[in-house]
Design an enzyme around this catalytic site. Structure first.
Site, PDB file in Angstrom:
ATOM      1  N   TYR A  98       0.801  -1.250  -0.068  1.00  0.00           N
ATOM      2  CA  TYR A  98      -0.009   0.026   0.183  1.00  0.00           C
ATOM      3  C   TYR A  98       0.941   1.328  -0.009  1.00  0.00           C
ATOM      4  O   TYR A  98       2.020   1.374   0.542  1.00  0.00           O
ATOM      5  CB  TYR A  98      -1.005   0.032   1.195  1.00  0.00           C
ATOM      6  CG  TYR A  98      -2.163  -1.102   1.052  1.00  0.00           C
ATOM      7  CD1 TYR A  98      -1.835  -2.457   1.236  1.00  0.00           C
ATOM      8  CD2 TYR A  98      -3.336  -0.687   0.948  1.00  0.00           C
ATOM      9  CE1 TYR A  98      -2.724  -3.259   1.250  1.00  0.00           C
ATOM     10  CE2 TYR A  98      -4.289  -1.739   0.988  1.00  0.00           C
ATOM     11  CZ  TYR A  98      -3.999  -2.881   0.957  1.00  0.00           C
ATOM     12  OH  TYR A  98      -5.087  -3.876   0.955  1.00  0.00           O
ATOM     13  N   GLU A  99       0.494   2.305  -0.656  1.00  0.00           N
ATOM     14  CA  GLU A  99       1.158   3.446  -0.806  1.00  0.00           C
ATOM     15  C   GLU A  99       1.550   4.151   0.361  1.00  0.00           C
ATOM     16  O   GLU A  99       2.562   5.026   0.487  1.00  0.00           O
ATOM     17  CB  GLU A  99       0.673   4.664  -1.803  1.00  0.00           C
ATOM     18  CG  GLU A  99      -0.622   5.169  -1.413  1.00  0.00           C
ATOM     19  CD  GLU A  99      -1.236   5.769  -2.669  1.00  0.00           C
ATOM     20  OE1 GLU A  99      -1.037   5.419  -3.758  1.00  0.00           O
ATOM     21  OE2 GLU A  99      -2.325   6.324  -2.387  1.00  0.00           O
ATOM     22  N   SER A 100       1.109   4.013   1.496  1.00  0.00           N
ATOM     23  CA  SER A 100       1.457   4.329   2.744  1.00  0.00           C
ATOM     24  C   SER A 100       2.895   3.931   3.300  1.00  0.00           C
ATOM     25  O   SER A 100       3.190   4.311   4.280  1.00  0.00           O
ATOM     26  CB  SER A 100       0.421   3.987   3.815  1.00  0.00           C
ATOM     27  OG  SER A 100       0.280   2.643   3.863  1.00  0.00           O
ATOM     28  N   GLY A 101       3.288   2.824   2.673  1.00  0.00           N
ATOM     29  CA  GLY A 101       4.586   2.168   2.935  1.00  0.00           C
ATOM     30  C   GLY A 101       4.849   0.880   3.524  1.00  0.00           C
ATOM     31  O   GLY A 101       5.866   0.473   3.795  1.00  0.00           O
TER      32      GLY A 101
END
Lengths: 285, 258, 285, 258
Positions: D50-53
């Site tokens: 997920y692009e949150s890391g």
């Protein structure tokens, strides 16, 4: 996806003559055991890449394994010069050695750009510095917003990177901690990556969520080699063998003494010997 | 205390120049000793950064390398090397960069790369490491080295890091906004750049040192400030602290694991 | 060097009308309490910067505090659109709102370049994407080694950044952990940085050496505000109040209802109210 | 099992396209459900990012946002957002990017930015987020959306992310080396781009769906493959797993803290 292999098999499968190879480690976690295995396998015509080539690159260069070295600081850290490298650069012994020299900032940015899949790194550097005149791989780009002239170097993307790390879990995820240096970038920038570790554990339960972990699918091979960083150190496992670094200054000063040392300590030795070399440093961390 | 060696005097004089709130990028050797001496005496809250990624470190012994384990064990945080050079050095967060030199000229330009021709060197030195960007990104640069004619030369063989170039506004001309070398501490004297020419000028002689000694060990004609002071002798605290530090360091590095 | 201040004093000392300000947080650790204090202090003409403006920016925009918003995704995460922002963009209510829009990659790189002291960020992006045509702050640079055309955006360096973090120690060092987002970069890129924390502890003994710690000398002010991220969450302290995010969709749909909610929950409230709002989420982490 | 809703069929068909060794960049909504369903059925070792890391995450319930705490709690590692976009997405390490769309054209170009004129929009949508670079950096792109005439349009109002442009070799012309959209799964059918024109072509109709239904809910003239297959109906395992996942998710998000 990471395979669990013997060090012999991992080096044989991943390192070939002519490769651009990084054995990375910034004082900490230098993959000595892996480099010694490459020496035993007799690789040739390598381009050796590392920010801080120290005694293990001195050894490989002294044996004539490298045609070129790319670096930002060539020294025996805290001790002095690298005598085998000097002999190669100043006297072409045993073979001539091409050098490509950068600053630390340039090399760090080049690995970072390599990991980021970019063709170049851009940074503010080399202003008034002589390297910009002697290294054609240092160019300038202009900021289209401010007009500022910034330095650019090609990204660093080795064919293969070797690192040493604390541990892997059974899935093949790798943990690096302490002075993490440039290892994550060197692995992610490379076509293949081989990791020697102190041990394999069941899982990383309880680990800090932001610790430096390389997922199994970013690594080609994992080899258990306790002590594999010696005479460098492994945070949490054993301390640095400073005496060995100091002694190298004498060993490397003489071609014959160097050759004899390599025979006794590398050619006639094996990865299993590293564990014994760090025993007395195990309380030092 | 008058029994300090010239090298001890050099380290102590350098340490005094550091301010309690400095953020200092530390090289190995004399710079490391000076920075840690400052931390152990007048600047307990100074922030020491080593290029291995250790920020706010407080080693009990001097590291042999810039990446010794104790630097990490005692640091506020340890970051990756790219982050160190991008966010911390290039980001302009370091107030003082501390450099040594194999060759130095009177404008604070430094050579640690090669003696002789770069492509066919007489002596291949270790190279610049972090120095090229330390010299341009830190707020100011302190230099320490022992004086000798081979080291302090009229013209360096290679510009590893840029000081004041050929003097005057050479830095501005290159678009470098930082101050560059503002202090040179040798084993004999303390030097500061002239406000206009930027030539290093002796502002203070260490106790017992003559102008002739400074000139005899320097390869360029030395300029002395109008009022040359005498460097205050090391205090008992300074000398004891430094010697204890070196003794701890020697014990840790020469024997088995500490 | 970090000062320990009340939230009121920290906001008053560090945020002025007309500032470029980032209240950063990537779903996690969104500094709601700090933003509410800025609302109470009546700041105006702000340029609000954030990768993912969500309900707290919707609140500030709905009150007419912003003249411009710089962003890469404006939504109520997992819920839908931001209705106050839409009203401002589509109907100029209560005041017109200028927008500067990027992709996440561009914003992340812009903060990174800001922290790195560079004037611009270079990355491979915006190929075929319409934003490159409507945002003049997207330009192209050519790699001098390969000729590849890469995207460039100006670095992001806010006048002031606000973040919420888990804790500070007594020296003023700040720990951020879990989904760390863009907070380190947003702090290091900014001229000033204000951090609200859940608690102050004596020291960080035993902390992982590579955890994300902002040294005290990188921070302007630290304020203890337990629950200060609500309805966002703080890893290790309390979970996300998803219901509040879902309810915002209704509250923000109507100008009057929005105004009444702001009066009751922000203007008539204080930083101390946040602790009570997270009580029932404290077991959720 | 034939009682699956069209949306369930869409999620299940999408999940089947994921391979066990994929590294998947996940958006919220249907993509997240499809990816986690694949992980809970045939692809237990799939890597979800997920692009949150959060890398290698395995949430027990679907996150409401891309940065929910459970994503971090169950991840192999959680990195900063700049690292996510530089090393992991731009670095070419993601094999499949999963995108939804507000507007989609027949070449897989997506609009999630604005309906109407960009500078004077009828509806201001959330914007691209990670999509512009997901579309160009991932090995290939899977798209899921429910069919309707307002969403599947002849010409999108804004190119939030680039698919196959105007078809053919449009990507190569822009210097994009990745495959772009290779799969579209709707609530009615599975589509793949034509090998030459790159126009999305129906290759499979979900059980009980007619060609007319597909055309009536699509704003461009639909091309059908020579041999249109019928999507296999959801298995009991697939449907049970998906419904359990949604039930756990609903309980976690609608009540007090779980």
């Amino acid at each position: 996806m990471a395979k669990f292999l013997s060090l012999h098999d991992a080096v044989a499968a991943n390192l070939s003559d002519g490769d651009v190879v990084a054995f990375e480690g910034f004082t900490h976690l230098i993959p000595h055991a892996a480099a010694h295995e490459a020496i035993r396998q007799g690789r040739r015509e390598l381009t050796l890449v590392r920010m801080t080539p120290d005694i293990v690159y001195d050894q490989m260069i002294g044996l004539g394994m490298a045609k070129k070295v790319v670096f930002s600081y060539v020294g025996n850290p805290g001790v002095g010069l690298l005598r085998r490298l000097r002999d190669a650069v100043e006297n072409a012994w045993p073979v001539p050695l091409e050098i490509e020299e950068h600053s630390h900032a340039a090399m760090a940015n080049a690995y970072e750009a390599g990991a980021a899949g970019l063709p170049m790194a851009v940074f503010r550097g080399y202003r008034g510095a002589g390297l910009a005149d002697v290294n054609p791989n240092i160019k300038m780009v202009e900021c289209p917003f401010t007009g500022e002239i910034l330095a650019a170097v090609p990204s660093m993307q080795p064919d293969v990177t070797f690192i040493h790390a604390q541990k892997a879990n059974k899935k093949g995820d790798v943990l690096v901690e302490g002075i993490v240096g440039i290892q994550k970038e060197a692995v992610l920038a490379a076509g293949r990556a081989v990791v020697t570790v102190e041990e394999i554990v069941d899982n990383f339960d309880g680990l800090h969520p932001n610790a430096c972990v390389l997922p199994a699918w970013t690594v080609s091979a994992i080899c258990t080699v306790p002590g594999g960083a010696h005479p460098s150190y492994t945070h949490g496992y054993y301390g640095r063998d400073n005496v060995s670094y100091l002694e190298w200054d004498d060993i490397s000063a003489d071609r014959e003494r160097f050759t004899a040392w390599m025979q006794a300590n590398v050619f006639d030795a094996s990865p299993e010997d590293f564990a014994g070399r760090v025993t007395k440093f195990r309380n030092a961390t | 205390m008058s029994d300090a060696t010239p090298e001890e005097m050099m380290t102590i004089a350098a340490s005094r120049a550091l301010r309690p709130d400095d953020v200092c990028f530390v090289g190995i050797g004399a710079p490391s000793a000076a920075c840690n001496l400052a931390r152990l005496t007048h600047a307990p809250d100074i922030t020491l950064i080593y290029e291995s990624g250790t920020i706010g470190t407080a080693p009990n012994v001097l590291p042999l390398s810039i990446g010794d384990g104790e630097l990490c064990d005692t640091a506020v945080t340890t970051v990756s090397v790219p982050e160190m050079f991008r966010y911390w050095l290039q980001g302009g967060r370091v107030s003082v960069g501390f450099l040594g030199a194999a060759q130095l000229d009177k404008f604070g330009n430094i050579n640690t790369t090669a003696i002789g021709d770069y492509h066919n060197p007489k002596v291949r030195l270790p190279g610049g490491g972090g120095a090229p960007e330390i010299a341009s990104s830190c707020g100011e640069i302190f230099i320490t080295m022992k004086q000798n004619q081979r080291g302090m030369v009229n013209r360096i063989d290679f510009f590893t890091s840029f000081g004041h170039g050929d003097g005057g506004d050479a830095r501005e001309k290159l678009g470098i906004a930082t101050k560059g070398p503002t202090l040179l501490v040798t084993d004999l004297a303390t030097w500061k750049p002239d406000a206009v020419t930027k030539e290093f000028t002796v502002v203070s002689l260490h106790p017992g040192v003559s102008r002739e000694q400074v000139q005899q060990t320097c390869g360029w004609p030395v300029t002395f400030a109008e009022n040359v002071e005498t460097t205050p002798a090391p205090s008992a605290l300074e000398l004891t602290t430094l010697r204890d530090l070196h003794a701890r360091t020697k014990a840790a590095h020469s024997g088995d694991a500490a």
